[in-house]
Design a protein around this motif. Sequence first.
Motif, PDB file in Angstrom:
ATOM      1  N   GLY A   1       0.884  -1.282   0.086  1.00 50.28           N
ATOM      2  CA  GLY A   1       0.126   0.038   0.115  1.00 50.28           C
ATOM      3  C   GLY A   1       0.913   1.252  -0.144  1.00 50.28           C
TER       4      GLY A   1
ATOM      5  N   ARG B   1      -3.562  -5.151   2.316  1.00 51.24           N
ATOM      6  CA  ARG B   1      -2.795  -4.147   1.964  1.00 51.24           C
ATOM      7  C   ARG B   1      -2.617  -3.248   3.046  1.00 51.24           C
TER       8      ARG B   1
ATOM      9  N   GLU C   1      -6.421  -3.935   6.660  1.00 47.97           N
ATOM     10  CA  GLU C   1      -5.630  -3.000   6.002  1.00 47.97           C
ATOM     11  C   GLU C   1      -4.526  -2.650   7.360  1.00 47.97           C
TER      12      GLU C   1
END
Length: 493
Positions: free
Chosen positions: A36, A72, A128
């Motif tokens: 990311g 991510r 995330e």
Amino acid sequence: MALYQENDLRIYNSLTRKKESFEALNAPHLGLYVCGPTVYNDVHLGNCRTFISFDLVYRYLTHLGYKVRYVRNITDAGHLENDADEGEDKISQRARLEKLEPMEIVQKYTLGFHQIMEKFNAHPPTIEPTATGHIVEQIQMIEKILEAGLAYEVNGSVYFDVAKYNQSNDYGKLSGRKIEELISGTRELDAQSEKRNPLDFAIWKKAAPSHIQRWQSPWSEGFPGWHLECSVMSTKYLGPTFDIHGGGMDLKFPHHECEIAQNKASQGSEGVRYWMHGNMLTLNGQRMSKSTGNTLLPLELFTGNTEKLEKGFHPTVVRFFMMQAHYGSQLDFSNEALLAAEKGYHKLMDAWQKLQNAQAGSNGEFSVSEWRQRCYAAMNDDFNSPVLIAHLFEAVRFINSAEGAQLALNAKDLELLRQTFHDFLFDVLGLEEISESQGGEKLDQVMQVLIELRAQARADRDFALSDAIRDKLAAAGVALKDGKDGTTYTLEN
RNA sequence: GGUUCCGUGGCCGAGUGGCUAGGCAGGGCUCUGCAAAAGCUCCCACAGCGGUUCGAAUCCGCUCGGAACCUCCA
């Protein structure tokens, strides 16, 4: 039987430089990790392309019936601008400029990133994780690498020993580099450096007094090396070996190369089975880059508030534009290319509208099942969205060629066409219908009144009146289209 | 300098040995009161030069041009 069992998905594996048949390690479960952004700045369009590319991957895998765990990361720990021992990291630098706390910077740009990705209709990852949320795990991995004898400590910093690692491993296998060539290509190690070898990279860095983001570790108060977080978070959530790791081409070296080395050093396995790399988006033939300033921000693109474009473009049009190129190819961004994409997008969506209202007839030449197979074949060939779109346009031609609302298909085939068209257009490509009337139902009703009045005028052969209605509406940004089944309208955006 | 990749019709962009995507733009035709929209149709390209082959955009070599990476970046 799940779709993935009947489709031979082939993926270009950067590691082998070949297209390989994809086999999930633990089907139907599938692990996908994508690097990311570093949240120190507004996300630019080049960043977005990578995430949109992997959104396509995620969507298609999900469509095939895999239960994808999509991780991510958010890089929210500051990393140094370069390899020098001193210097300010990007997040701190930005914090100083904006007079905010580093974590305020992180929060601000993380939220901005999420908003933009939502506009592009990119699904959020299922996990995330943030780098700062995994300092403990990163320290543990450093300890393992030290235990393996593949890292060394100097003055509170810990460096990965690339030369030693390379004695029994192949450092550079992903990016096709040879360690000797890398060494000869580097500048002389300057006397200030703590590293034994210029190729070595920091996995823990002692914080300079001015450094704000810092954590306690066995070696010093400091911060983790950039490459470490991805190794740590991918193995934590996806296991020591997982299916797919993606990221931008620019991360192949050294970032992904270092990830492989860290994984191998700390756990004995390299971790990733299929490496995928999205290619760069260029602007005026040059790569978009935060550091060089050759960038276009998504908001500038949506509003058209930039000298680089004539007008703004809807996020889904931009997404469609990107989908017309393969994720592994460089894509150059220009006003003209976007205008062309916008028209194509509308053609596609108009056909979808017609398809929704279409009625079955008797079978004609168009074989829905064969066409459907071609659509899958395109996506199975390394997520070839441009070819998929070409196939969708074949269906568009068929839909548009219909007399009235009746298609030359039986009811069963019509339903299959509708379902398949819908699945690929919305679920796989992730496109969205632009809501035509911002005025909503009211405008729609008003327009129906005008359309009826004009139809009456035409029936009375009062063309002066009918054309006046059409021209004045056009001047107001509403275009009338006389079709075989009556008149429809579209709004200019 | 090293590593990787690319160079396709006016533009964008697929295509890895024969069957030569697709979108946009442009020409013609059909439809229409006219226009737009829509349909049909035309424009049959592969940087250059050699080579391999019955046959190459596709394989090999060279030349020219471009990009990414080799330092933070998706």
